[in-house]
Design a protein around this motif. Structure first.
Motif, mmCIF file in Angstrom:
data_model
loop_
_atom_site.group_PDB
_atom_site.id
_atom_site.type_symbol
_atom_site.label_atom_id
_atom_site.label_comp_id
_atom_site.label_asym_id
_atom_site.label_seq_id
_atom_site.Cartn_x
_atom_site.Cartn_y
_atom_site.Cartn_z
ATOM 1 N N VAL A 32 -25.159 103.879 108.486
ATOM 2 C CA VAL A 32 -26.323 103.768 109.360
ATOM 3 C C VAL A 32 -26.002 102.909 110.584
ATOM 4 C CG1 VAL A 32 -28.712 102.971 109.536
ATOM 5 C CG2 VAL A 32 -27.967 104.206 107.502
ATOM 6 N N ARG A 33 -25.215 101.858 110.400
ATOM 7 C CA ARG A 33 -24.779 101.048 111.557
ATOM 8 C C ARG A 33 -24.020 101.918 112.564
ATOM 9 N NH1 ARG A 33 -22.867 96.055 107.950
ATOM 10 N NH2 ARG A 33 -24.582 94.583 108.325
ATOM 11 N N THR A 34 -23.177 102.787 112.048
ATOM 12 C CA THR A 34 -22.386 103.660 112.915
ATOM 13 C C THR A 34 -23.278 104.649 113.652
ATOM 14 O OG1 THR A 34 -20.482 103.458 111.444
ATOM 15 C CG2 THR A 34 -20.480 105.310 112.974
ATOM 16 N N LEU A 35 -24.228 105.248 112.943
ATOM 17 C CA LEU A 35 -25.173 106.169 113.574
ATOM 18 C C LEU A 35 -25.968 105.461 114.675
ATOM 19 C CD1 LEU A 35 -26.525 107.944 110.361
ATOM 20 C CD2 LEU A 35 -25.134 109.018 112.136
ATOM 21 N N TYR A 36 -26.389 104.242 114.390
ATOM 22 C CA TYR A 36 -27.160 103.453 115.357
ATOM 23 C C TYR A 36 -26.320 103.162 116.599
ATOM 24 C CZ TYR A 36 -30.168 99.740 117.206
ATOM 25 O OH TYR A 36 -30.982 98.973 118.011
ATOM 26 N N LYS A 37 -25.073 102.776 116.379
ATOM 27 C CA LYS A 37 -24.162 102.487 117.494
ATOM 28 C C LYS A 37 -23.958 103.721 118.370
ATOM 29 C CE LYS A 37 -19.598 100.519 118.490
ATOM 30 N NZ LYS A 37 -18.298 100.079 117.905
ATOM 31 N N ALA A 38 -23.967 104.894 117.740
ATOM 32 C CA ALA A 38 -23.780 106.147 118.474
ATOM 33 C C ALA A 38 -25.027 106.579 119.241
ATOM 34 C CB ALA A 38 -23.361 107.255 117.510
ATOM 35 N N GLY A 39 -26.166 105.939 118.955
ATOM 36 C CA GLY A 39 -27.388 106.259 119.687
ATOM 37 C C GLY A 39 -28.548 106.786 118.862
ATOM 38 N N VAL A 40 -28.379 106.868 117.548
ATOM 39 C CA VAL A 40 -29.451 107.371 116.675
ATOM 40 C C VAL A 40 -30.553 106.323 116.536
ATOM 41 C CG1 VAL A 40 -30.010 107.989 114.285
ATOM 42 C CG2 VAL A 40 -27.994 108.972 115.403
ATOM 43 N N ARG A 41 -31.812 106.760 116.692
ATOM 44 C CA ARG A 41 -32.948 105.842 116.558
ATOM 45 C C ARG A 41 -33.980 106.323 115.530
ATOM 46 N NH1 ARG A 41 -29.565 103.421 118.340
ATOM 47 N NH2 ARG A 41 -29.481 102.021 120.154
ATOM 48 N N VAL A 42 -33.736 107.452 114.929
ATOM 49 C CA VAL A 42 -34.573 107.945 113.821
ATOM 50 C C VAL A 42 -33.627 108.528 112.782
ATOM 51 C CG1 VAL A 42 -36.615 109.262 113.168
ATOM 52 C CG2 VAL A 42 -36.209 108.731 115.575
ATOM 53 N N PHE A 43 -33.817 108.144 111.527
ATOM 54 C CA PHE A 43 -32.870 108.543 110.486
ATOM 55 C C PHE A 43 -33.591 108.737 109.151
ATOM 56 C CE2 PHE A 43 -30.404 107.010 106.856
ATOM 57 C CZ PHE A 43 -29.445 108.003 106.814
ATOM 58 N N GLU A 44 -33.121 109.701 108.370
ATOM 59 C CA GLU A 44 -33.699 109.990 107.047
ATOM 60 C C GLU A 44 -32.672 109.710 105.944
ATOM 61 O OE1 GLU A 44 -34.774 113.909 104.330
ATOM 62 O OE2 GLU A 44 -34.831 114.095 106.518
ATOM 63 N N GLU A 201 -17.996 109.219 116.934
ATOM 64 C CA GLU A 201 -17.653 110.223 117.937
ATOM 65 C C GLU A 201 -18.378 111.549 117.669
ATOM 66 O OE1 GLU A 201 -14.665 107.099 117.657
ATOM 67 O OE2 GLU A 201 -15.500 108.465 116.145
ATOM 68 N N LYS A 202 -18.446 111.925 116.410
ATOM 69 C CA LYS A 202 -19.116 113.171 116.036
ATOM 70 C C LYS A 202 -20.611 113.107 116.352
ATOM 71 C CE LYS A 202 -18.989 116.391 112.099
ATOM 72 N NZ LYS A 202 -18.627 116.500 110.656
ATOM 73 N N THR A 203 -21.207 111.936 116.133
ATOM 74 C CA THR A 203 -22.633 111.765 116.401
ATOM 75 C C THR A 203 -22.922 111.770 117.891
ATOM 76 O OG1 THR A 203 -22.847 110.462 114.365
ATOM 77 C CG2 THR A 203 -24.638 110.304 115.955
ATOM 78 N N VAL A 204 -22.074 111.102 118.671
ATOM 79 C CA VAL A 204 -22.220 111.117 120.129
ATOM 80 C C VAL A 204 -22.141 112.555 120.645
ATOM 81 C CG1 VAL A 204 -21.129 110.473 122.318
ATOM 82 C CG2 VAL A 204 -21.397 108.767 120.504
ATOM 83 N N LEU A 205 -21.190 113.328 120.110
ATOM 84 C CA LEU A 205 -21.052 114.738 120.490
ATOM 85 C C LEU A 205 -22.304 115.523 120.125
ATOM 86 C CD1 LEU A 205 -19.457 117.249 121.409
ATOM 87 C CD2 LEU A 205 -18.506 117.380 119.079
ATOM 88 N N ALA A 206 -22.807 115.318 118.897
ATOM 89 C CA ALA A 206 -24.002 116.038 118.444
ATOM 90 C C ALA A 206 -25.199 115.734 119.345
ATOM 91 C CB ALA A 206 -24.325 115.676 116.998
ATOM 92 N N LEU A 207 -25.388 114.469 119.691
ATOM 93 C CA LEU A 207 -26.508 114.087 120.556
ATOM 94 C C LEU A 207 -26.368 114.721 121.933
ATOM 95 C CD1 LEU A 207 -26.786 110.312 119.561
ATOM 96 C CD2 LEU A 207 -28.500 112.077 119.097
ATOM 97 N N ASP A 208 -25.151 114.788 122.439
ATOM 98 C CA ASP A 208 -24.910 115.412 123.742
ATOM 99 C C ASP A 208 -25.184 116.919 123.701
ATOM 100 O OD1 ASP A 208 -23.951 115.330 126.531
ATOM 101 O OD2 ASP A 208 -22.285 116.508 125.747
ATOM 102 N N LEU A 209 -24.711 117.578 122.639
ATOM 103 C CA LEU A 209 -24.947 119.018 122.503
ATOM 104 C C LEU A 209 -26.434 119.326 122.341
ATOM 105 C CD1 LEU A 209 -21.969 120.076 120.187
ATOM 106 C CD2 LEU A 209 -22.239 120.531 122.640
ATOM 107 N N ILE A 210 -27.149 118.442 121.650
ATOM 108 C CA ILE A 210 -28.590 118.613 121.506
ATOM 109 C C ILE A 210 -29.269 118.557 122.873
ATOM 110 C CG2 ILE A 210 -30.706 117.477 120.698
ATOM 111 C CD1 ILE A 210 -29.385 118.944 118.469
ATOM 112 N N ARG A 211 -28.867 117.604 123.700
ATOM 113 C CA ARG A 211 -29.446 117.501 125.050
ATOM 114 C C ARG A 211 -29.186 118.790 125.831
ATOM 115 N NH1 ARG A 211 -28.163 111.877 124.446
ATOM 116 N NH2 ARG A 211 -25.978 112.222 125.024
ATOM 117 N N GLN A 212 -27.975 119.302 125.717
ATOM 118 C CA GLN A 212 -27.649 120.560 126.410
ATOM 119 C C GLN A 212 -28.471 121.734 125.871
ATOM 120 O OE1 GLN A 212 -23.403 121.442 126.796
ATOM 121 N NE2 GLN A 212 -22.944 119.305 126.345
ATOM 122 N N ALA A 213 -28.589 121.798 124.537
ATOM 123 C CA ALA A 213 -29.279 122.920 123.906
ATOM 124 C C ALA A 213 -30.776 122.950 124.235
ATOM 125 C CB ALA A 213 -29.086 122.871 122.393
#
Length: 216
Positions: A32-44, A201-213
Motif C-alpha cells: 500500500v505504501r508503494t501504491l500511495y507513492k505511485a499516486g493511488v489515493r483510493v484502494f480496496e 512503475e507498473k502503477t504509474v503506467l496504469a494511472l497514465d494509461l487510465i488518463r489516456q483511456a
C-alpha cells in the motif's frame, strides 16, 4: 461533503480501483505504501482470508500516520456481520460481490459508499433499489465492454466499474471507457500480493494509461 460523496469522487478522479489480499501485515503495508507513492489515493483491501481483519486494522493505522488523503475500503463483504465489523474498524467504503440488502442498509446508514457486484440487468435494478451509486460489473472478463454498451441506455446516469480481467493495456482500457464505465477495478493484473518489485512503475503506467483511456 460527506464520506460517500468524497470516496465516489476520488474513484472517478483516479479512474482505477486497485485491490488485493495478502495475509502478511508487513507485506500488505509495503504494497500500500508503494501504491500511495505511485499516486493511488483510493484502494480496496479484499476480505478473502483469516487475517483480513488484522491486516486491515494495521493498514488503517499506518494510513492515518503516513498517508494523508488515502481512502481505504474493504471488499468481498457478503453479510451484515462482516459489514458491521469493518465499518466499526473505520473502512471508508464497502465493496460486495453480491447484493445483500442487509449489507446495503448498514452501509447506507453509516453514510458510506456501497459498491455491489452485478452480472445481469435484474441485479443492477435491485442494486439501484438499495441506492448503489456505483455498481461493480463482475466478472468483467466474462461480461466484456459489449455488455456495458448494451445496458448503458437502460440505466442512464448509473455509474459502473468493471472488475476482474481488465488489462493494463490502452486498447482494452479505451474499450471499457468508450463503452461507458467511469473507472476500472484492477487486482492481479496490477498487483502480485507477494511481489513488490516493479509495482511502483507498473502503477504509474496504469494511472497514465487510465488518463489516456478516459480522454474522448
Amino acid at each position: 461533503m460527506n464520506k460517500k460523496k468524497e470516496v465516489l469522487e476520488a474513484i472517478l478522479k483516479q479512474g482505477i480501483l486497485p485491490l488485493f489480499y495478502n495475509d502478511k501485515v508487513d507485506e500488505s503495508v509495503a504494497l500500500v505504501r508503494t501504491l500511495y507513492k505511485a499516486g493511488v489515493r483510493v484502494f480496496e483491501f479484499t476480505n478473502r482470508g483469516d487475517k483480513a481483519e488484522d491486516v486491515f486494522k494495521e493498514l488503517l493505522s499506518v494510513r492515518d500516520r503516513e498517508m494523508s488523503g488515502l481512502y481505504l475500503g474493504i471488499g468481498t463483504i457478503k453479510n451484515s456481520r462482516e459489514a458491521a465489523l469493518f465499518i466499526d474498524m473505520g473502512a471508508d467504503f464497502i465493496v460486495s460481490p453480491i447484493i445483500n440488502p442487509e449489507v446495503a442498509t448498514l452501509v447506507n446508514e453509516a453514510g458510506l459508499l456501497w459498491i455491489p457486484g452485478c452480472m445481469t440487468p435484474t441485479e443492477i435494478y435491485r442494486a439501484q433499489e438499495y441506492d448503489a451509486a456505483l455498481i461493480k460489473l463482475f466478472p468483467a472478463n466474462i461480461l466484456g465492454p459489449g455488455f456495458m454498451s448494451a445496458i448503458k441506455d437502460l440505466f442512464k446516469g448509473q455509474l459502473f466499474i468493471p472488475t476482474g480481467g481488465v488489462d493494463i493495456e490502452i486498447n482494452n482500457l479505451k474499450s471499457w471507457f468508450e463503452a461507458g464505465v467511469c473507472a476500472v477495478g484492477m487486482g492481479s493484473k496490477l498487483i502480485d500480493p507477494k511481489q513488490i518489485d516493479g509495482l511502483e512503475e507498473k502503477t504509474v503506467l496504469a494511472l497514465d494509461l487510465i488518463r489516456q483511456a478516459k480522454q474522448k
